[in-house]
Design an enzyme around this catalytic site. Sequence first.
Site, PDB file in Angstrom:
ATOM      1  N   GLY A 122       0.804  -1.070   0.072  1.00 50.30           N
ATOM      2  CA  GLY A 122       0.016  -0.030  -0.100  1.00 50.30           C
ATOM      3  C   GLY A 122       0.901   1.174  -0.053  1.00 50.30           C
ATOM      4  O   GLY A 122       1.961   1.223   0.725  1.00 50.30           O
ATOM      5  N   GLY A 188      23.463  -6.792  21.810  1.00 46.74           N
ATOM      6  CA  GLY A 188      22.298  -6.217  22.446  1.00 46.74           C
ATOM      7  C   GLY A 188      21.833  -7.024  23.576  1.00 46.74           C
ATOM      8  O   GLY A 188      21.197  -7.972  23.582  1.00 46.74           O
ATOM      9  N   ALA A 189      21.754  -6.317  24.910  1.00 45.37           N
ATOM     10  CA  ALA A 189      21.156  -6.991  25.765  1.00 45.37           C
ATOM     11  C   ALA A 189      19.598  -6.096  26.245  1.00 45.37           C
ATOM     12  O   ALA A 189      19.425  -6.008  27.314  1.00 45.37           O
ATOM     13  CB  ALA A 189      22.196  -6.836  27.098  1.00 45.37           C
ATOM     14  N   ILE A 192      14.792  -8.093  23.044  1.00 42.88           N
ATOM     15  CA  ILE A 192      14.815  -8.994  21.961  1.00 42.88           C
ATOM     16  C   ILE A 192      16.255 -10.067  22.397  1.00 42.88           C
ATOM     17  O   ILE A 192      15.983 -11.124  22.337  1.00 42.88           O
ATOM     18  CB  ILE A 192      14.791  -8.708  20.673  1.00 42.88           C
ATOM     19  CG1 ILE A 192      13.444  -7.705  20.511  1.00 42.88           C
ATOM     20  CG2 ILE A 192      14.979  -9.460  19.775  1.00 42.88           C
ATOM     21  CD1 ILE A 192      13.646  -6.951  19.291  1.00 42.88           C
ATOM     22  N   VAL A 245      30.884  -3.508  19.650  1.00 43.69           N
ATOM     23  CA  VAL A 245      31.394  -4.101  18.601  1.00 43.69           C
ATOM     24  C   VAL A 245      31.893  -3.110  17.415  1.00 43.69           C
ATOM     25  O   VAL A 245      31.221  -2.072  17.231  1.00 43.69           O
ATOM     26  CB  VAL A 245      30.072  -5.061  18.229  1.00 43.69           C
ATOM     27  CG1 VAL A 245      30.244  -5.569  16.769  1.00 43.69           C
ATOM     28  CG2 VAL A 245      29.742  -5.873  19.019  1.00 43.69           C
ATOM     29  N   HIS A 451      -5.734 -15.992  48.120  1.00 43.04           N
ATOM     30  CA  HIS A 451      -4.710 -16.755  48.703  1.00 43.04           C
ATOM     31  C   HIS A 451      -4.940 -18.360  48.534  1.00 43.04           C
ATOM     32  O   HIS A 451      -5.800 -18.964  48.580  1.00 43.04           O
ATOM     33  CB  HIS A 451      -4.748 -16.591  50.164  1.00 43.04           C
ATOM     34  CG  HIS A 451      -3.277 -17.477  50.951  1.00 43.04           C
ATOM     35  ND1 HIS A 451      -2.318 -17.109  50.815  1.00 43.04           N
ATOM     36  CD2 HIS A 451      -3.607 -18.403  51.651  1.00 43.04           C
ATOM     37  CE1 HIS A 451      -1.665 -17.926  51.417  1.00 43.04           C
ATOM     38  NE2 HIS A 451      -2.410 -18.901  52.077  1.00 43.04           N
TER      39      HIS A 451
END
Length: 479
Positions: A122, A188-189, A192, A245, A451
Site C-alpha cells: 500500500g 544487544g542486551a 529481544i 562491537v 490466597h
Amino acid sequence: MADKFDVIVIGAGPGGYVAAIRSAQMGLKTACVEKWVNKEGKTVHGGTCLNVGCIPSKALLETSHKFVEARDHYAEIGIDVGEPTPNIAKMQEFKEGVIAKNVGGISALFKANSVTALEGSGKVVSDKQVEVTGQDGETTTYDAENIVIASGSVPVDIPPTPLTEGLIVDSSGALEFDEVPKRLGVIGAGVIGLELGSVWNRLGSEVTVLEAMDAFLPMVDKDIAKEGQKLFKKQGMDIKMGARVTGSEIKDKEVVVKYSDANGEQEQTFDKLIVCVGRRPYTEGILSDDVGIKLDERGFVFVDDQCRTNVSGVYAIGDVVRGPMLAHKASEEGVMVADIIAGHKAEMNYDAIPSVIYTSPEVAWVGMNEQDAKEAGIEVKTGSFPFSANGRALANNASEGMAKVIADAETDRILGLHIISQHAGELIAQGVIAMEFGSSAEDLALTCYAHPSTSEAVHEAALAVDGHAIHMANRKKRK
C-alpha cells in the site's frame, strides 16, 4: 473506478488489523492492505508480531523453558523423567503451528467483521487515495475518506556485523535455527536480545551477550535490573556490559567478532551471531513524495497525541510513530484512531503502557522507576516484597524475584510497578489498572487478594510502601 472506503489501513500487524476491525465495528466501510507473504507465497496477516516476532519467540521461549524444567527442576519436586533431549525440528514445527493458528484467526475476524483484505503493497498517493500493488505488479488505486498508516518497523543493521546467511542473523533469523549453535553471540542486551539468548542458552548454547551500554536494562528499576542480571548470569549467560562491537569476520564458517571494552580491544569467535540492536520505522514506499506527510528526524511519521499526521484524514499508529515499539501500544492506538474517525472522543494514556521481557523469570514494569522519579524531582516512597516469602511462589518452585511499588511520597499515588518473577507479565496488569484509575498504594494495600496467589506479592509490596507488609520484616524508617 475501484471501491471507495471510509477507512483504508496500510499494514495488518497488531496496530493495523485492530484498527481495521474496530473501524468496521463502528460501521465504517473498511479495507486493510497487507504485503506480507508466508513461505508458500500466500498473503498472511499479523505482521512482525505474529509471523517473526512476539508470538513465534514466545513459542520457542515456552518450549525451551519446559525443557529446562524437565532437565533441571522436575526431580526437585519429585518427578523423574530421565535425561530429556530437545527436538529442534519438532519445536520449530510447533512454532509454525502457533503462527498459522494466529494468522488464520485474523483472516477469520476480517471476514466476520466485513473488513476487505487487499493483498499487496500500500502507498498513500494523495490525502484521499491509496495505491495497492499486488505481487503480480498490477496496481489498483482506491479512494478513502480516511487512511491509517500502520506499516510497522524492521530490525536495525549495523555496519560492523552485516547479515550473512546462516551465520550473522537478525531477530527473525534467530527463530529459524535448525540446530543448537555451540557458541552463540548476541549483540544487544535489550528485550529481544535477552529473550533470544535465553532460548538458545536453555537448549545448550554457550551464550555471550555484548552490550554497548554500561547500565543493564536502564529502563527498569535498578533493584529489579540488578536481580535480573544476577539471575541471568546464574543461568549461564555471559553478559558483557560496555562492549562496543567494532567489526566482524567470517572464517571457516565461524564468526569472529571484534569489540572494545574497559580492558581494551577484544575478539571472540562464535558459531552464530544474532544482531539485536533495535528496530527502525518502516516507511519505504509507503508515502508518495507529493503527499506532504512529515517525518521526524529519526524517520518516524510525525503525529500528535491522537495519532493525526499533518495531513487531514491521514493517521499513523504503532512502530512507525513515536513511543515504545510494542504490539499492545499499537493496538490501543488503532482502537483510539478508529473511534476518532467514527466521531467519538478518544485518547490514550501513554503513562500506563506495560513492558515485559519474557525471560525466566520474566521482567515486567509499568510507569516510572525509582531513579527516574527522583531525577524528575518527585519525592517517592517505595515498597518491595520478595517472592521467596510468597507461599504460592514457593509451591510453584519459582521463588526467585521481587515486586516493587513506587509511589508519590506526598499523595501516595502509584507512579510505577516493577516485577521480576514467574508470570510477571501477567502480574503487571495490576499496576496498569491501578495507574489507569489513579490509584494510591493504599488502594492496593486495602484490596483483598486471593490466597494463595503470586499476586499477593504485589499486595505485600503495596503494604510495604508504608512499612506494613505482613509476611516479612519491614524496614525501619530512619529517624
